[in-house]
Design an enzyme around this catalytic site. Sequence first.
Site, PDB file in Angstrom:
ATOM      1  N   LYS A 178     -81.095  19.511  36.867  1.00 45.77           N
ATOM      2  CA  LYS A 178     -82.516  19.253  36.663  1.00 45.77           C
ATOM      3  C   LYS A 178     -83.316  20.463  37.150  1.00 45.77           C
ATOM      4  CE  LYS A 178     -85.765  17.999  39.048  1.00 45.77           C
ATOM      5  NZ  LYS A 178     -86.793  18.900  38.376  1.00 45.77           N
ATOM      6  N   GLU A 253     -80.702  24.355  50.163  1.00 45.86           N
ATOM      7  CA  GLU A 253     -81.310  25.680  50.351  1.00 45.86           C
ATOM      8  C   GLU A 253     -82.809  25.457  50.374  1.00 45.86           C
ATOM      9  OE1 GLU A 253     -77.707  27.959  50.300  1.00 45.86           O
ATOM     10  OE2 GLU A 253     -79.768  28.391  50.865  1.00 45.86           O
ATOM     11  N   CYS A 287     -88.072  32.584  48.942  1.00 45.52           N
ATOM     12  CA  CYS A 287     -87.759  31.850  50.166  1.00 45.52           C
ATOM     13  C   CYS A 287     -87.469  32.796  51.328  1.00 45.52           C
ATOM     14  CB  CYS A 287     -86.542  30.978  49.940  1.00 45.52           C
ATOM     15  SG  CYS A 287     -85.107  31.937  49.425  1.00 45.52           S
ATOM     16  N   GLU A 386     -94.971  28.095  55.714  1.00 44.24           N
ATOM     17  CA  GLU A 386     -94.536  28.973  54.624  1.00 44.24           C
ATOM     18  C   GLU A 386     -95.717  29.266  53.693  1.00 44.24           C
ATOM     19  OE1 GLU A 386     -91.661  27.308  51.837  1.00 44.24           O
ATOM     20  OE2 GLU A 386     -90.585  29.191  51.947  1.00 44.24           O
TER      21      GLU A 386
END
Length: 484
Positions: A178, A253, A287, A386
């Site tokens: 997906k 992750e 990331c 973040e």
Amino acid sequence: MQLDGQYEKSMYINGLWCNAESGNQEHVVNPASLNKIKAFSYGDGADAKKAVEAAKKAFTDWANLSARERSKYLYSAYTLMMEKQEELARILTTEQGKPLAEARGEIASAASYLQWYAEEGNRVYGEIIPSSNKGKRLFVVPQPIGVVAAITPWNFPSSMITRKLGPALAAGCTVVLKPAEQTPLSAIEIVKIFEEVRLPKGVLNLVTGDPTSIGQEFMSNPDVRLITFTGSTEVGKLLMRGSADTVKKLSLELGGHAPILVFDDSDLEQAVKMTIMSKFRNCGQTCICANRIYVQHSIQEEFTAKLMEQLESMKIGEGLDEQVNIGPLIDENALLKVKHQYEDAISKGASTALGGKVYKEKLNGYFFEPTVLTNVSNQMKVMNEETFGPLLPIQTFETEEEVIELANHDRYGLAAYLFTENLNRAIRVMEKLEYGIVGINDVFPAVAEAPFGGIKQSGQGKEGGREGIMEYLEMKYVSMGLKR
Ligand SMILES: NC(=O)c1ccc[n+]([C@@H]2O[C@H](COP(=O)([O-])OP(=O)(O)OC[C@H]3O[C@@H](n4cnc5c(N)ncnc54)[C@H](O)[C@@H]3O)[C@@H](O)[C@H]2O)c1
Ligand SMILES: O=C[C@H](O)CS(=O)(=O)O
């Protein structure tokens, strides 16, 4: 850029392209122009259930092939992906926004995971254990875990997929993929490549659509033995909670908040160049990109001056323009998050050394100027949450001990970087940084042959390297009694 090809039947289940059972569709939007690009099927849990059934049905025959036989499909897909590199890069840039040069690089990186695991699948070894009982023989047999559900993000819409497909297929697993709803086209193109190399039906299945509904099916369906997820820490936690009832294996992750530590004994030109490359790659939407820069006090002025000088020449714009260095953010939420973090920092005393505005000159996409903040403090959101955008806060430090404490984050532990020409300092600091990945005078650690992954709330498990295929294997222990 108008794309050829039809994507409306964007789901691939048991070897057939199909629409969502619901008939629902959504559109992919170009983040640089806000133009609708292509319609795609917006499926849900019912489609995911069908895909899991197909993957389960295909598993035994696929697992029973030899690793050598499976590797041929992966190697053929690698070869075809590289032949299509330019076409795939343009599709990727059109739906995700990154500059074309970066998109070309991503396609090459994506293909490299297929190439590397085509080889690594042939080196999945078992083990003979010297028994303490001479009447027994003990050994360990690696076996593929079964049906894998793979959920991937929009920021690397090609390489985050093959970083999973490579090891999963090489290990003998079957997959239901997906992709992110913002970037389904790159996923469709990858599945078309595997169709073209005649991967047996049901081995790889693609569902596009409602993440919550599809995710719920993945979490609750006992035939899904592993969920491999790349995305935010928030969704990673949701998947952990939702997988408990079926005790699923998880490979996660997740988010990061990378610090860069620049010491006074660094190669300053290199540190400036790599800080810019790390921070502004993919418009800061990676990331492992720098989220915080710590510069030793004695070189802070020189570092900042050199940084600003180089940033002045960066060009913002549509990624298909070969001159563009910085593309758009993926959507309005991403743009508003960067704007909010900037405004929060200013309200708490930060100074704007460069940028600070939504970029609207002649462009109506989700653009934000490359922005540098000084006089920052730990209370600012940009130093703790973040950013995922082109916002660069610089903070100074005096001592090694001070900056190590500043660098270690209470939640995130994905990647950290340090610049020094002193070997002893490099090893000393590396050992004290609480991160799954540490770059020393380097900010590009992700390669197919090395184990990439975070610790703490940045995730669990590895992608790439020998460790990357172990995620998709169960190690069966056999204890065999011998007759006299
Ligand atoms: N550690 C890594 O290797 C890595 C790599 C890329 C991105 N990321 C992280 O991903 C985040 C940015 O990507 P994003 O915005 O796509 O993340 P996201 O978590 O919003 O989405 C990631 C994927 O999860 C799906 N998803 C969302 N809600 C879901 C749900 N309830 N159930 C199942 N699936 C669901 C999305 O559709 C998408 O496919 C950042 O935090 C970034 O750090 C980490
Ligand atoms: O965004 C996260 C990716 O893992 C970045 S990289 O492709 O691994 O550098």
